[in-house]
Design a protein around this motif. Sequence first.
Motif, PDB file in Angstrom:
ATOM      1  N   ASN A  53      -9.339 -24.061 -28.138  1.00  0.00           N
ATOM      2  CA  ASN A  53     -10.411 -24.826 -28.246  1.00  0.00           C
ATOM      3  C   ASN A  53     -11.067 -25.168 -26.948  1.00  0.00           C
ATOM      4  N   ALA A  54     -12.394 -24.917 -26.598  1.00  0.00           N
ATOM      5  CA  ALA A  54     -13.092 -24.698 -25.288  1.00  0.00           C
ATOM      6  C   ALA A  54     -13.536 -26.402 -25.233  1.00  0.00           C
ATOM      7  N   GLU A  55     -13.804 -27.114 -26.321  1.00  0.00           N
ATOM      8  CA  GLU A  55     -14.045 -28.304 -25.892  1.00  0.00           C
ATOM      9  C   GLU A  55     -12.771 -29.498 -25.342  1.00  0.00           C
ATOM     10  N   ASP A  56     -12.091 -29.636 -26.645  1.00  0.00           N
ATOM     11  CA  ASP A  56     -11.116 -30.386 -26.422  1.00  0.00           C
ATOM     12  C   ASP A  56      -9.815 -29.903 -27.059  1.00  0.00           C
ATOM     13  N   ARG A  88     -23.682 -21.111 -32.863  1.00  0.00           N
ATOM     14  CA  ARG A  88     -24.320 -21.748 -31.743  1.00  0.00           C
ATOM     15  C   ARG A  88     -23.064 -22.266 -31.076  1.00  0.00           C
ATOM     16  N   ASN A  89     -22.028 -22.882 -31.782  1.00  0.00           N
ATOM     17  CA  ASN A  89     -21.102 -23.439 -31.027  1.00  0.00           C
ATOM     18  C   ASN A  89     -20.214 -22.317 -30.461  1.00  0.00           C
ATOM     19  N   TRP A  90     -19.853 -21.575 -30.987  1.00  0.00           N
ATOM     20  CA  TRP A  90     -18.919 -20.330 -30.431  1.00  0.00           C
ATOM     21  C   TRP A  90     -19.631 -19.857 -29.438  1.00  0.00           C
ATOM     22  N   ASN A  91     -20.887 -19.294 -29.622  1.00  0.00           N
ATOM     23  CA  ASN A  91     -21.824 -18.538 -28.696  1.00  0.00           C
ATOM     24  C   ASN A  91     -21.928 -19.380 -27.172  1.00  0.00           C
ATOM     25  N   GLU A 106     -14.694 -13.509 -23.127  1.00  0.00           N
ATOM     26  CA  GLU A 106     -15.171 -14.090 -22.072  1.00  0.00           C
ATOM     27  C   GLU A 106     -15.425 -15.763 -22.092  1.00  0.00           C
ATOM     28  N   ASP A 107     -14.885 -16.443 -21.520  1.00  0.00           N
ATOM     29  CA  ASP A 107     -14.853 -18.126 -21.625  1.00  0.00           C
ATOM     30  C   ASP A 107     -16.085 -18.452 -20.563  1.00  0.00           C
ATOM     31  N   ILE A 108     -17.318 -18.605 -21.228  1.00  0.00           N
ATOM     32  CA  ILE A 108     -18.356 -18.962 -20.520  1.00  0.00           C
ATOM     33  C   ILE A 108     -18.548 -20.205 -19.729  1.00  0.00           C
ATOM     34  N   ARG A 109     -17.820 -21.161 -20.438  1.00  0.00           N
ATOM     35  CA  ARG A 109     -17.701 -22.581 -19.823  1.00  0.00           C
ATOM     36  C   ARG A 109     -16.711 -22.409 -18.439  1.00  0.00           C
TER      37      ARG A 109
END
Length: 141
Positions: A53-56, A88-91, A106-109
Amino acid sequence: MRKTIVFAFITAAVIISGCTEIRLANGKYTCNLPGREDFAAVYNDQIFLRLRNAEDETMNNGYWDWAGKYKIVDGSHIELDMDRQTGRNWNFYYDLNMRGNSIVVEDIRGENSYSLKHSPAVHKRPVSMEKPDPAPYPSYR
């Protein structure tokens, strides 16, 4: 005139026959980085993804799960068939590409990337179609 029609027909046949769809190899794709349990499972045009999970990392057991159809565009980019909001969330956080026999995430963040390496599906031995020996009757004394 006749030569032109034959030439046009042959040209169209060559173009149509050369249009094959690129797909990932069936099987499981796993991450070898310590502490990461990211993976993908692919079967024909279906894919199941489990990415951190990229957010939390505390939500949903720390991972995002998604399953559905995919396609390869521009020779390597993996495009997921998602609804608009999920896409949108995944991209926003991830970009997926095919490189050889692996999926590059590729983890953009996080401004980094890692690979999910392919491991082919294991085929189990076929089940015998012979009838098993009958079970003995229980003896009651």
